[in-house]
Design an enzyme around this catalytic site. Structure first.
Site, mmCIF file in Angstrom:
data_model
loop_
_atom_site.group_PDB
_atom_site.id
_atom_site.type_symbol
_atom_site.label_atom_id
_atom_site.label_comp_id
_atom_site.label_asym_id
_atom_site.label_seq_id
_atom_site.Cartn_x
_atom_site.Cartn_y
_atom_site.Cartn_z
ATOM 1 N N ASP A 19 0.860 -1.384 0.023
ATOM 2 C CA ASP A 19 -0.013 -0.001 0.091
ATOM 3 C C ASP A 19 0.870 1.161 0.121
ATOM 4 O O ASP A 19 2.086 1.298 0.476
ATOM 5 C CB ASP A 19 -0.957 -0.017 1.451
ATOM 6 C CG ASP A 19 -2.198 0.707 1.073
ATOM 7 O OD1 ASP A 19 -3.297 0.249 1.116
ATOM 8 O OD2 ASP A 19 -2.266 2.065 1.066
ATOM 9 N N ASP A 50 3.730 2.347 -4.648
ATOM 10 C CA ASP A 50 2.466 2.883 -5.434
ATOM 11 C C ASP A 50 2.441 2.155 -6.529
ATOM 12 O O ASP A 50 3.139 1.929 -7.258
ATOM 13 C CB ASP A 50 3.066 4.450 -5.789
ATOM 14 C CG ASP A 50 2.198 5.291 -6.795
ATOM 15 O OD1 ASP A 50 0.998 4.374 -7.253
ATOM 16 O OD2 ASP A 50 2.112 6.420 -6.767
ATOM 17 N N ASN A 100 -5.906 -4.924 -5.736
ATOM 18 C CA ASN A 100 -7.120 -4.180 -5.236
ATOM 19 C C ASN A 100 -7.032 -2.628 -4.949
ATOM 20 O O ASN A 100 -7.968 -2.197 -4.647
ATOM 21 C CB ASN A 100 -7.284 -4.925 -3.645
ATOM 22 C CG ASN A 100 -8.356 -4.164 -2.880
ATOM 23 O OD1 ASN A 100 -9.598 -4.331 -3.321
ATOM 24 N ND2 ASN A 100 -7.698 -3.504 -1.870
ATOM 25 N N SER A 105 -19.583 -0.707 -10.691
ATOM 26 C CA SER A 105 -19.167 0.430 -11.564
ATOM 27 C C SER A 105 -18.382 0.009 -12.776
ATOM 28 O O SER A 105 -18.163 0.816 -13.760
ATOM 29 C CB SER A 105 -18.657 1.442 -10.570
ATOM 30 O OG SER A 105 -19.325 1.890 -9.590
ATOM 31 N N TYR A 160 -14.165 6.998 -13.014
ATOM 32 C CA TYR A 160 -14.194 5.409 -12.295
ATOM 33 C C TYR A 160 -14.756 4.322 -13.112
ATOM 34 O O TYR A 160 -14.399 3.371 -12.901
ATOM 35 C CB TYR A 160 -14.895 5.668 -10.954
ATOM 36 C CG TYR A 160 -14.759 4.617 -9.796
ATOM 37 C CD1 TYR A 160 -13.465 4.316 -9.103
ATOM 38 C CD2 TYR A 160 -15.908 3.972 -9.479
ATOM 39 C CE1 TYR A 160 -13.509 3.355 -8.349
ATOM 40 C CE2 TYR A 160 -15.672 2.912 -8.832
ATOM 41 C CZ TYR A 160 -14.713 2.570 -8.191
ATOM 42 O OH TYR A 160 -14.551 1.557 -7.108
HETATM 43 N N1 LIG Z 1 -15.928 0.681 -1.170
HETATM 44 C C1 LIG Z 1 -16.548 0.448 -1.967
HETATM 45 O O1 LIG Z 1 -17.709 0.569 -1.985
HETATM 46 C C2 LIG Z 1 -16.224 -0.093 -3.365
HETATM 47 C C3 LIG Z 1 -17.136 -0.804 -4.309
HETATM 48 C C4 LIG Z 1 -16.429 -1.429 -5.689
HETATM 49 C C5 LIG Z 1 -15.299 -1.551 -5.742
HETATM 50 N N2 LIG Z 1 -14.224 -1.010 -4.936
HETATM 51 C C6 LIG Z 1 -12.727 -1.097 -4.979
HETATM 52 O O2 LIG Z 1 -12.251 -1.744 -3.995
HETATM 53 C C7 LIG Z 1 -10.825 -1.538 -3.833
HETATM 54 C C8 LIG Z 1 -10.576 -1.149 -2.618
HETATM 55 O O3 LIG Z 1 -11.070 -0.057 -2.072
HETATM 56 P P1 LIG Z 1 -11.558 0.342 -0.629
HETATM 57 O O4 LIG Z 1 -13.252 0.462 -0.879
HETATM 58 O O5 LIG Z 1 -11.292 -0.808 0.235
HETATM 59 O O6 LIG Z 1 -11.143 1.624 -0.247
HETATM 60 P P2 LIG Z 1 -10.026 1.972 0.863
HETATM 61 O O7 LIG Z 1 -9.686 3.561 0.464
HETATM 62 O O8 LIG Z 1 -10.353 1.932 2.165
HETATM 63 O O9 LIG Z 1 -8.787 1.187 0.421
HETATM 64 C C9 LIG Z 1 -8.160 1.451 -0.822
HETATM 65 C C10 LIG Z 1 -6.414 1.438 -0.423
HETATM 66 O O10 LIG Z 1 -5.556 1.570 -1.741
HETATM 67 C C11 LIG Z 1 -4.497 2.347 -1.156
HETATM 68 N N3 LIG Z 1 -3.873 3.110 -2.468
HETATM 69 C C12 LIG Z 1 -4.681 3.914 -3.319
HETATM 70 N N4 LIG Z 1 -3.909 4.150 -4.094
HETATM 71 C C13 LIG Z 1 -2.829 3.461 -4.326
HETATM 72 C C14 LIG Z 1 -1.534 3.312 -4.986
HETATM 73 N N5 LIG Z 1 -1.216 4.008 -5.943
HETATM 74 N N6 LIG Z 1 -0.637 2.524 -4.638
HETATM 75 C C15 LIG Z 1 -0.960 1.673 -3.582
HETATM 76 N N7 LIG Z 1 -2.009 1.536 -2.943
HETATM 77 C C16 LIG Z 1 -2.901 2.570 -3.016
HETATM 78 C C17 LIG Z 1 -5.107 3.351 -0.080
HETATM 79 O O11 LIG Z 1 -3.896 3.766 0.427
HETATM 80 C C18 LIG Z 1 -5.879 2.539 0.674
HETATM 81 O O12 LIG Z 1 -5.520 1.828 1.524
HETATM 82 C C19 LIG Z 1 -10.693 -0.144 -5.026
HETATM 83 O O13 LIG Z 1 -10.180 -0.688 -6.151
HETATM 84 C C20 LIG Z 1 -12.040 0.199 -5.181
HETATM 85 O O14 LIG Z 1 -12.183 0.654 -6.259
HETATM 86 C C21 LIG Z 1 -14.733 -0.393 -3.698
#
Ligand SMILES: NC(=O)c1ccc[n+]([C@@H]2O[C@H](COP(=O)([O-])OP(=O)(O)OC[C@H]3O[C@@H](n4cnc5c(N)ncnc54)[C@H](O)[C@@H]3O)[C@@H](O)[C@H]2O)c1
Length: 254
Positions: free
Chosen positions: A36, A60, A87, A140, A151
């Protein structure tokens, strides 16, 4: 399910779905590599998991060289790689006219190129152990939302990249699947879920009638990573409480 002696690399593992999934893999005896960009959260999560089977690395995902180095370090440390869970992701609100080019580019860099970078770095290692890839797409990525142009475009790319890669890498013994969550309690949705009207609108659309937890998504990821999914590839698995079962007509009896 038992992932003993399996090495699992999870991006975006410091929060939300990635964190919840990392905990599940760890509970099922996997060796877990947490990647992360948020080092403070990353260290907290890592400290709560068994030290001998956990390693955390700040990265990153949009940085191709950093992802390549990470995979090499995983192999040097643990002898190989069995599961790549791409993820990490970011969200951006806005239709095309309200999306700055730099915001568009950043969403593409993280949500699309980040997955590409992870796959490109990991495939040679996954091929050695007949491993698998799981991507986090989204509902999405299978249909449009209001005001989520970048997105929707990014997750749509992941949905189809998952299919394309399943075809390209099946003969190497690598399965490639994705999970497509609907709204899930996480860092990304914290502000949205603090708004009662948003929660009500969402719940109106979810046949199972609740907001998803990271573990709801993580359990599907573990299934896709397990031998139980040994003949499953190219699937974008809806983990959405039934949201995409609807045809778009109102979900109430008139
Ligand atoms: N939460 C929702 O409703 C939802 C629904 C569908 C899909 N998603 C997808 O689930 C995945 C996880 O998201 P989440 O909801 O747990 O959000 P979150 O923000 O809690 O977790 C995302 C993590 O990704 C890390 N991150 C962001 N950019 C980064 C980078 N460039 N390099 C390394 N790490 C990075 C962040 O620091 C964070 O810890 C994402 O791909 C998101 O699009 C989320």
């Amino acid at each position: 399910m038992d992932f003993k002696d399996k090495v699992v690399l999870i991006t975006g593992a410091a929060s939300g779905i990635g964190e919840g999934t990392a905990r599940l893999f760890s509970q099922h005896n996997a060796t877990v590599v947490l990647a992360d960009q948020n080092v403070a959260l990353l260290e907290q999560v890592a400290a709560s998991l068994p030290a001998e089977r956990t390693w955390a690395k700040q990265v990153d995902v949009s940085d191709a060289q950093a992802m390549k180095t990470l995979v090499q370090e995983v192999v040097d440390r643990f002898g190989g790689l069995d599961v790549l869970y791409n993820n990490a992701g970011i969200h951006h609100q806005g239709d095309v006219t309200r999306t700055a080019l730099e915001d568009w580019n950043r969403v593409m860099a993280v949500d699309v190129t980040g997955v590409f970078n992870g796959c490109k770095a990991a495939i040679p290692e996954l091929a050695k152990r007949k491993g698998c890839i799981i991507n986090t797409s989204s509902v999405s990525g299978v249909g449009g939302d209001i005001s989520m142009a970048a997105y929707n475009a990014a997750k749509g790319a992941i949905t189809n990249l998952t299919r394309a890669m399943a075809i390209d890498h099946g003969r190497q013994g690598i399965r490639v699947n994705a999970v497509c969550p609907t709204m899930t309690a996480s860092g990304m949705t914290k502000d949205m879920l603090a708004d009662d009207a948003t929660v009500k609108h969402q719940l109106d659309r979810v046949p199972l009638g609740r907001i998803a937890t990271p573990e709801d998504i993580g359990k599907a990821v573990l299934f896709l990573a397990s031998d139980y999914a040994g003949f499953v590839t190219g699937v974008n698995l809806a983990v959405d409480g039934g949201v995409t079962a609807a045809n778009g007509q109102p979900l109430y009896e008139g």
